[in-house]
Design a protein around this motif. Sequence first.
Motif, PDB file in Angstrom:
ATOM      1  N   THR A   1      16.386  26.624  45.049  1.00 14.84           N
ATOM      2  CA  THR A   1      17.437  26.198  43.869  1.00 14.84           C
ATOM      3  C   THR A   1      17.180  26.897  42.517  1.00 14.84           C
ATOM      4  OG1 THR A   1      17.573  24.064  44.785  1.00 14.84           O
ATOM      5  CG2 THR A   1      18.631  24.483  42.674  1.00 14.84           C
ATOM      6  N   VAL A   2      16.124  27.035  42.264  1.00 13.90           N
ATOM      7  CA  VAL A   2      15.684  27.600  40.775  1.00 13.90           C
ATOM      8  C   VAL A   2      15.999  29.242  40.914  1.00 13.90           C
ATOM      9  CG1 VAL A   2      13.975  28.361  39.251  1.00 13.90           C
ATOM     10  CG2 VAL A   2      14.214  25.975  39.943  1.00 13.90           C
ATOM     11  N   PHE A   3      15.825  29.844  41.844  1.00 15.73           N
ATOM     12  CA  PHE A   3      15.843  31.447  42.019  1.00 15.73           C
ATOM     13  C   PHE A   3      17.016  31.721  42.813  1.00 15.73           C
ATOM     14  CE2 PHE A   3      11.222  31.012  41.259  1.00 15.73           C
ATOM     15  CZ  PHE A   3      11.066  32.160  40.792  1.00 15.73           C
ATOM     16  N   GLY A   4      17.981  30.688  43.063  1.00 17.22           N
ATOM     17  CA  GLY A   4      19.416  31.008  43.415  1.00 17.22           C
ATOM     18  C   GLY A   4      19.383  31.530  44.910  1.00 17.22           C
ATOM     19  N   VAL A   5      18.405  31.219  45.768  1.00 15.20           N
ATOM     20  CA  VAL A   5      18.517  31.550  47.149  1.00 15.20           C
ATOM     21  C   VAL A   5      19.625  30.790  47.837  1.00 15.20           C
ATOM     22  CG1 VAL A   5      17.027  31.797  49.236  1.00 15.20           C
ATOM     23  CG2 VAL A   5      16.126  32.305  47.104  1.00 15.20           C
ATOM     24  N   PRO A   6      20.629  31.310  48.687  1.00 13.99           N
ATOM     25  CA  PRO A   6      21.687  30.655  49.437  1.00 13.99           C
ATOM     26  C   PRO A   6      20.962  29.712  50.413  1.00 13.99           C
ATOM     27  CG  PRO A   6      21.511  32.812  49.945  1.00 13.99           C
ATOM     28  CD  PRO A   6      20.513  32.795  48.821  1.00 13.99           C
ATOM     29  N   PHE A   7      21.795  28.799  50.615  1.00 10.60           N
ATOM     30  CA  PHE A   7      21.605  27.479  51.797  1.00 10.60           C
ATOM     31  C   PHE A   7      20.268  27.135  51.581  1.00 10.60           C
ATOM     32  CE2 PHE A   7      23.407  31.599  53.645  1.00 10.60           C
ATOM     33  CZ  PHE A   7      24.603  31.208  53.688  1.00 10.60           C
ATOM     34  N   ALA A   8      19.928  26.420  50.589  1.00 11.26           N
ATOM     35  CA  ALA A   8      18.689  25.813  49.980  1.00 11.26           C
ATOM     36  C   ALA A   8      18.479  24.739  50.695  1.00 11.26           C
ATOM     37  CB  ALA A   8      18.772  25.775  48.166  1.00 11.26           C
TER      38      ALA A   8
ATOM     39  N   ILE B   1      11.446  32.978  57.854  1.00  7.98           N
ATOM     40  CA  ILE B   1      12.776  32.610  57.764  1.00  7.98           C
ATOM     41  C   ILE B   1      13.442  32.840  56.408  1.00  7.98           C
ATOM     42  CG2 ILE B   1      14.602  31.064  58.412  1.00  7.98           C
ATOM     43  CD1 ILE B   1      12.910  30.377  60.841  1.00  7.98           C
ATOM     44  N   ILE B   2      12.413  32.114  55.617  1.00  9.10           N
ATOM     45  CA  ILE B   2      12.958  31.848  54.014  1.00  9.10           C
ATOM     46  C   ILE B   2      12.624  33.293  53.435  1.00  9.10           C
ATOM     47  CG2 ILE B   2      12.315  30.774  51.821  1.00  9.10           C
ATOM     48  CD1 ILE B   2      13.523  29.029  54.136  1.00  9.10           C
ATOM     49  N   ALA B   3      11.574  34.157  53.819  1.00  4.51           N
ATOM     50  CA  ALA B   3      11.820  35.463  53.072  1.00  4.51           C
ATOM     51  C   ALA B   3      12.693  36.169  53.531  1.00  4.51           C
ATOM     52  CB  ALA B   3      10.286  35.994  53.453  1.00  4.51           C
ATOM     53  N   LEU B   4      13.307  36.272  54.640  1.00  3.01           N
ATOM     54  CA  LEU B   4      14.330  37.142  55.122  1.00  3.01           C
ATOM     55  C   LEU B   4      15.564  36.638  54.240  1.00  3.01           C
ATOM     56  CD1 LEU B   4      13.967  37.444  58.880  1.00  3.01           C
ATOM     57  CD2 LEU B   4      13.371  39.129  57.260  1.00  3.01           C
ATOM     58  N   VAL B   5      15.802  35.416  54.073  1.00  2.00           N
ATOM     59  CA  VAL B   5      17.156  34.951  53.227  1.00  2.00           C
ATOM     60  C   VAL B   5      16.907  35.373  51.955  1.00  2.00           C
ATOM     61  CG1 VAL B   5      18.462  33.041  52.705  1.00  2.00           C
ATOM     62  CG2 VAL B   5      17.548  33.026  55.038  1.00  2.00           C
ATOM     63  N   ALA B   6      15.595  35.467  51.401  1.00  2.00           N
ATOM     64  CA  ALA B   6      15.383  35.579  49.907  1.00  2.00           C
ATOM     65  C   ALA B   6      15.993  37.235  49.671  1.00  2.00           C
ATOM     66  CB  ALA B   6      14.201  35.023  49.492  1.00  2.00           C
ATOM     67  N   LEU B   7      15.562  37.908  50.899  1.00  2.00           N
ATOM     68  CA  LEU B   7      15.521  39.402  50.755  1.00  2.00           C
ATOM     69  C   LEU B   7      17.040  39.604  50.497  1.00  2.00           C
ATOM     70  CD1 LEU B   7      14.161  41.824  50.921  1.00  2.00           C
ATOM     71  CD2 LEU B   7      14.652  42.060  53.125  1.00  2.00           C
ATOM     72  N   THR B   8      18.052  38.805  50.934  1.00  2.00           N
ATOM     73  CA  THR B   8      19.266  38.836  50.542  1.00  2.00           C
ATOM     74  C   THR B   8      19.799  39.009  49.000  1.00  2.00           C
ATOM     75  OG1 THR B   8      19.937  36.672  50.954  1.00  2.00           O
ATOM     76  CG2 THR B   8      20.026  38.141  52.748  1.00  2.00           C
ATOM     77  N   VAL B   9      18.967  38.173  48.334  1.00  2.00           N
ATOM     78  CA  VAL B   9      19.191  38.118  46.778  1.00  2.00           C
ATOM     79  C   VAL B   9      18.557  39.408  46.180  1.00  2.00           C
ATOM     80  CG1 VAL B   9      18.720  36.613  44.722  1.00  2.00           C
ATOM     81  CG2 VAL B   9      18.904  35.480  46.946  1.00  2.00           C
ATOM     82  N   SER B  10      17.247  39.480  46.220  1.00  3.39           N
ATOM     83  CA  SER B  10      16.707  40.867  45.820  1.00  3.39           C
ATOM     84  C   SER B  10      15.200  40.994  46.129  1.00  3.39           C
ATOM     85  CB  SER B  10      16.779  40.947  44.279  1.00  3.39           C
ATOM     86  OG  SER B  10      15.805  39.846  43.693  1.00  3.39           O
ATOM     87  N   LEU B  11      14.808  41.935  46.113  1.00  4.28           N
ATOM     88  CA  LEU B  11      13.388  42.392  46.777  1.00  4.28           C
ATOM     89  C   LEU B  11      12.364  41.477  45.715  1.00  4.28           C
ATOM     90  CD1 LEU B  11      11.328  43.788  48.451  1.00  4.28           C
ATOM     91  CD2 LEU B  11      11.308  45.632  46.967  1.00  4.28           C
ATOM     92  N   PRO B  12      12.472  41.515  44.379  1.00  3.52           N
ATOM     93  CA  PRO B  12      11.489  40.681  43.843  1.00  3.52           C
ATOM     94  C   PRO B  12      11.424  39.133  44.249  1.00  3.52           C
ATOM     95  CG  PRO B  12      12.750  42.266  42.196  1.00  3.52           C
ATOM     96  CD  PRO B  12      13.371  42.393  43.612  1.00  3.52           C
ATOM     97  N   VAL B  13      12.644  38.768  44.270  1.00  9.01           N
ATOM     98  CA  VAL B  13      12.763  37.252  44.622  1.00  9.01           C
ATOM     99  C   VAL B  13      12.154  37.153  46.131  1.00  9.01           C
ATOM    100  CG1 VAL B  13      14.548  35.349  45.465  1.00  9.01           C
ATOM    101  CG2 VAL B  13      14.959  36.783  43.516  1.00  9.01           C
ATOM    102  N   CYS B  14      12.396  37.902  47.128  1.00  7.65           N
ATOM    103  CA  CYS B  14      11.616  37.905  48.416  1.00  7.65           C
ATOM    104  C   CYS B  14      10.176  37.919  48.128  1.00  7.65           C
ATOM    105  CB  CYS B  14      12.090  39.025  49.298  1.00  7.65           C
ATOM    106  SG  CYS B  14      11.415  39.067  50.867  1.00  7.65           S
TER     107      CYS B  14
END
Length: 393
Positions: free
Chosen positions: A268-275, A299-312
């Motif tokens: 939620t803090v980093f804005g990753v979708p489907f939290a 799985i979480i890392a792949l979804v976080a990659l849709t936000v940005s590489l640093p977030v991933c």
Amino acid sequence: MSDKELPHSEWVGQPHPDGEPEPITAAEADASELTSSRFPLGQPGKRFDRRSPFMMGLTAAAGVLVTVGAVKVVLAAHQALLLVVAALFLAIGIEPAVSWLARHRVRRSVAVALVFLVVLIALGGFLAAAITPLINQGHALIGDTPGKLHHIEDTYPALRRAADRIHLDQKVQDAVNSKTDDIGHGLVGAGKVVFGAVTSTVIVAVLTAYFSANFPSLRANLYRLFPHTRRPRAILIGDAIFAKVGGYVLGNLLISLITGVLTFIWLTVFGVPFALVLAVLVAVLDLIPLIGSTLAGVIIALVALTVSLPVCVTTIGFFLVLRLLEDYLLAPRIIGRTVRVPAVVTVVAVLIGGSLMGVLGALLGIPVAAAGLLLVREMLFPRLDQDANPSPA
């Protein structure tokens, strides 16, 4: 002799015949003298000679028949037995909480009801607050998977080249289409699955309540199966096993809840979708030893990659820290040292349990291995050490 003097049951064979054979009448008269307040059905007689050829042959044949019958029963009723095993382990898991309430002068039935009430309130509150977001996010996650994949490929060309080599786009699209078709055209099958899941859940809940409410009597009857001379040690070892299993089940559930909450906060803090969906997925997968948390992290890392590489990258670091926190802080403090299983035994237990009973077997593999190690350490090793170093005559 009148009917009142005879040991006839008033619920069996009424009315008794007047012309009953004399041997039966005499035996019933002797039986009436055997009954007492201590032995209502008569004092047990002498044991059979187990070393006689007839008894040895009968015992061997009965053993073979019982073994074959038991195997057939297990194979025929394995689904029902899985529910019974799951309910028994859940009852052992909540036993620390029920026993704590019972020690504080709460009736056991009331203690079981209180534990179930707390669980139902927590589960009902979670579902009431999260069921709609879970459904919406779940549908969105499935529907947006191809689009998210294309976004990752467009952003990172190296990943696109790797995906093209294995035809990842087509495989994902086919999987999504098949799931959509299953949902659209398989409502009857989906209804059967839902009905079966609800039925199994209700059965497990009822059996868990029964086992928990009657656990002291079940425990006492279990220990009565051991000979009188070995019963005290059986009680000590059995209670130690119950403590290990209960501590593991309850502690594992609590750790899974903590990891799910921490994951939800991070996403939620980093804005990753489907939290919310991803946090529930992490909590469920974390119940599976060894591979569960790793699979959830991927799985979480792949979804976080849709936000940005640093977030991933930071999310991967978060899961590494979370795994260390779980292994070196949460597990030792919550589960403690009740379950001490070497790493290699843990891996083997999870693999064997998963291959035999699926996810349930993977969950129960570690406490079963802990119980087996306790039996080996307390019973087998001392006997082997004694045989290896016999005392001098």
